[in-house]
Write an enzyme that holds these catalytic residues in place. Sequence first.
Site, short mmCIF file in Angstrom:
data_model
loop_
_atom_site.label_atom_id
_atom_site.label_comp_id
_atom_site.label_asym_id
_atom_site.label_seq_id
_atom_site.Cartn_x
_atom_site.Cartn_y
_atom_site.Cartn_z
N LYS A 10 -28.11 -35.38 40.61
CA LYS A 10 -29.00 -35.42 39.45
C LYS A 10 -30.46 -35.69 39.86
O LYS A 10 -30.72 -36.13 40.99
CB LYS A 10 -28.49 -36.48 38.47
CG LYS A 10 -27.14 -36.15 37.84
CD LYS A 10 -26.78 -37.14 36.72
CE LYS A 10 -25.45 -36.80 36.07
NZ LYS A 10 -25.16 -37.71 34.92
N TYR A 50 -23.68 -29.81 28.42
CA TYR A 50 -23.26 -31.10 27.85
C TYR A 50 -22.94 -30.99 26.35
O TYR A 50 -23.06 -31.97 25.62
CB TYR A 50 -24.36 -32.15 28.07
CG TYR A 50 -24.33 -32.82 29.43
CD1 TYR A 50 -23.17 -33.40 29.95
CD2 TYR A 50 -25.50 -32.92 30.20
CE1 TYR A 50 -23.16 -34.04 31.19
CE2 TYR A 50 -25.50 -33.57 31.44
CZ TYR A 50 -24.32 -34.12 31.92
OH TYR A 50 -24.31 -34.77 33.14
N ASN A 113 -27.72 -41.74 36.66
CA ASN A 113 -26.62 -42.22 37.50
C ASN A 113 -26.27 -41.28 38.66
O ASN A 113 -25.15 -41.25 39.14
CB ASN A 113 -25.40 -42.54 36.63
CG ASN A 113 -24.93 -41.34 35.83
OD1 ASN A 113 -25.48 -40.25 35.95
ND2 ASN A 113 -23.90 -41.52 35.03
N HIS A 116 -22.91 -36.01 38.99
CA HIS A 116 -21.97 -35.54 37.96
C HIS A 116 -20.71 -35.03 38.63
O HIS A 116 -20.79 -34.43 39.71
CB HIS A 116 -22.60 -34.39 37.14
CG HIS A 116 -21.57 -33.65 36.31
ND1 HIS A 116 -21.18 -34.08 35.07
CD2 HIS A 116 -20.81 -32.55 36.60
CE1 HIS A 116 -20.23 -33.25 34.61
NE2 HIS A 116 -19.98 -32.32 35.52
N GLU A 127 -17.44 -25.36 34.19
CA GLU A 127 -18.72 -25.78 34.77
C GLU A 127 -19.08 -24.94 35.99
O GLU A 127 -20.24 -24.55 36.16
CB GLU A 127 -18.64 -27.28 35.11
CG GLU A 127 -18.52 -28.13 33.85
CD GLU A 127 -18.31 -29.61 34.09
OE1 GLU A 127 -18.19 -30.03 35.27
OE2 GLU A 127 -18.25 -30.36 33.09
P1 IDP Z 1 -19.59 -38.99 33.19
O1 IDP Z 1 -20.83 -38.36 33.77
O2 IDP Z 1 -19.19 -40.22 33.96
O3 IDP Z 1 -18.47 -38.02 32.96
P2 IDP Z 1 -20.01 -38.91 30.30
O4 IDP Z 1 -19.49 -39.90 29.34
O5 IDP Z 1 -19.39 -37.55 30.32
O6 IDP Z 1 -20.00 -39.58 31.75
O7 IDP Z 1 -21.58 -38.75 29.99
C1 IDP Z 1 -22.34 -37.73 30.59
C2 IDP Z 1 -23.63 -38.31 31.11
O8 IDP Z 1 -24.41 -38.77 29.98
C3 IDP Z 1 -23.50 -39.56 31.98
O9 IDP Z 1 -23.23 -39.27 33.33
C4 IDP Z 1 -24.84 -40.22 31.81
O10 IDP Z 1 -25.85 -39.58 32.58
C5 IDP Z 1 -25.13 -39.94 30.33
N1 IDP Z 1 -24.66 -41.04 29.47
C6 IDP Z 1 -23.39 -41.29 29.05
N2 IDP Z 1 -23.33 -42.40 28.28
C7 IDP Z 1 -24.59 -42.85 28.19
C8 IDP Z 1 -25.20 -43.97 27.53
O11 IDP Z 1 -24.53 -44.78 26.86
N3 IDP Z 1 -26.54 -44.13 27.69
C9 IDP Z 1 -27.31 -43.26 28.41
N4 IDP Z 1 -26.80 -42.19 29.04
C10 IDP Z 1 -25.46 -41.99 28.94
MG MG Z 2 -18.33 -36.39 31.68
#
Ligand code: IDP
Ligand code: MG
Length: 138
Positions: A10, A50, A113, A116, A127
């Site tokens: 990312k 997304y 974070n 992905h 994807e």
């Molecule tokens: P994942 O990437 O671990 O699968 P997902 O729940 O699919 O997590 O969410 C996709 C992405 O959206 C996350 O990796 C993160 O970058 C962002 N995200 C998810 N939840 C939050 C939140 O509560 N606050 C801010 N960003 C979030």
């Molecule tokens: Mg996810």
Amino acid sequence: MIQRTFCIIKPDAVARGLEDEINDIIIHKGFKILASKRLTATRDQFETFYAEHKGKPFFDGLVEFMTSGPIIVQVLEGENAIQAWRDLMGKTDPAEAAEGTIRKKYAESKGHNSVHGSDSPESAEREINLWFKPEELQ
Ligand code: IDP
Ligand code: MG
């Protein structure tokens, strides 16, 4: 079972020049990087990618962040690659991610974070097809 999964390094990680370090960890864990390319994505691409999160409070910020700078999109292959890559990434929120995971080591926040990974065989196929043409994969 040998599987393929989809990986993004990312913008927060690319901005810090971490792509080689992260790929060393990926390769050391036994994954093969089948394809990899650096690009800056459009809002349309990430609104589609997304789509499952559309309507959530973090959606607009997520799309903004993912299009804010270069990313690396990759296809990883290996034994149980989908779960294995999720395990190596760690939990979404680095505060909850286990020691030794990429998000524990590099993520700046739950949003920023660093990586992905696909969450199921269906998402992996979807994807990979969104970002790669068949001829780009070996
Ligand atoms: P994942 O990437 O671990 O699968 P997902 O729940 O699919 O997590 O969410 C996709 C992405 O959206 C996350 O990796 C993160 O970058 C962002 N995200 C998810 N939840 C939050 C939140 O509560 N606050 C801010 N960003 C979030
Ligand atoms: Mg996810």
